[in-house]
Design an enzyme around this catalytic site. Structure first.
Site, PDB file in Angstrom:
ATOM      1  N   SER A  60       0.968  -1.197   0.001  1.00  0.00           N
ATOM      2  CA  SER A  60       0.061  -0.046   0.167  1.00  0.00           C
ATOM      3  C   SER A  60       0.940   1.338  -0.129  1.00  0.00           C
ATOM      4  CB  SER A  60      -0.906   0.151   1.309  1.00  0.00           C
ATOM      5  OG  SER A  60      -1.522   1.391   1.498  1.00  0.00           O
ATOM      6  N   TYR A  70      -1.598  -1.019  10.536  1.00  0.00           N
ATOM      7  CA  TYR A  70      -1.564  -1.382   9.366  1.00  0.00           C
ATOM      8  C   TYR A  70      -0.524  -0.553   8.292  1.00  0.00           C
ATOM      9  CZ  TYR A  70      -3.610  -1.162   4.436  1.00  0.00           C
ATOM     10  OH  TYR A  70      -3.882  -1.461   3.105  1.00  0.00           O
TER      11      TYR A  70
END
Length: 256
Positions: free
Chosen positions: A134, A147
């Site tokens: 990401s 995350y």
């Protein structure tokens, strides 16, 4: 083999690869969705598609699903580690168990499945591993601390393996999409986050497959995302942290 194949980017990978004529092993927790998808892909593209249900947050589940596939004579030469999830909110208020599951799925499952898949690829002298990271990997994420840290791990891990194995015929690619048009932010409880325009999943997948064909170690789909990815190299880290915190700060209590 595609993990998290029942929705989002994983689903888009399944459709794109089926359209290329690839046989597929679809992995996710939802048996109904997976079986429905497998039937659809077989009908539309005339490929072989097998659904394997697994909860990859469990230790050993990723290795086990590869073993199950191999026992069926379906040893994959392409592995796409896409399954993952995020938590959003103040670190101290979030469930520790949930955050540890997040680490297990986003990191441990990637390591397990990659480790299981590599020997056969190396024996064949070819293979591909795509790990979905990401743009969160490019800087820390206040209020999504776990995350961001897990995706930084995925990026670092993938690029290290790219260097280790490219001379032996195995391609490894880290994909770093920005905000994408999936249910991600709704599920995580951060639908109000100021992340800008969301990219289509097909655009992410097409950029990923093109980067894999070119032998890249990583790709950040989208020009705007690539520009934003350069900011941590230009601006002071504390400035970047303040900007990201303003984007992701919870607007209400009770986040996941």
């Amino acid at each position: 083999m595609i993990t998290g194949a029942s929705s989002g980017i994983g689903l888009a990978f399944a459709h794109a690869l089926a359209a290329r004529g690839a046989d597929l092993i679809l992995v996710a927790r939802s048996g109904d969705k997976l079986n429905s998808l497998a039937r659809e892909l077989v009908h539309c593209h005339g490929i072989l598609a097998r659904a394997l249900v697994a909860d990859l947050t469990e230790s050993g589940a990723a290795s086990d699903v590869h073993a199950r596939a191999s026992a069926l004579g379906l040893t994959p030469n392409i592995v796409i580690n896409n399954a993952g999830f995020a938590t959003h909110g103040h670190f101290d208020t979030l469930s520790l168990e949930r955050q540890l599951d997040e680490i297990s799925l986003n990191c441990r499952a990637v390591v397990e499945l990659t480790h299981a898949a590599l020997p056969a690829m190396l024996n064949q002298g070819e293979g591909s591993i795509i790990n979905v990271a990401s743009t969160a990997a490019l800087q820390p994420l206040p209020y999504m601390a776990i995350y961001g840290a897990t995706k930084a791990f995925v990026l670092s891990f993938s690029e290290a393996l790219w260097q280790e194995y490219r001379a032996r015929g195995v391609r490894v690619l880290a994909v770093c999409p920005g905000a994408t048009d999936t249910a991600f932010f709704d599920v995580v409880g951060a639908a109000e986050a100021g992340v800008g325009t969301r990219m289509a999943t097909d655009t992410v997948v097409n950029a990923s497959l093109q980067a894999l064909d070119r032998g890249q170690s990583h790709v950040v789909p989208g020009g705007a995302n690539r520009m934003l990815g350069l900011l941590p190299r230009i601006l002071p880290r504390q400035t970047i942290l303040q900007i990201v915190a303003n984007m992701l700060r919870p607007r209400h209590q009770g986040s996941m």
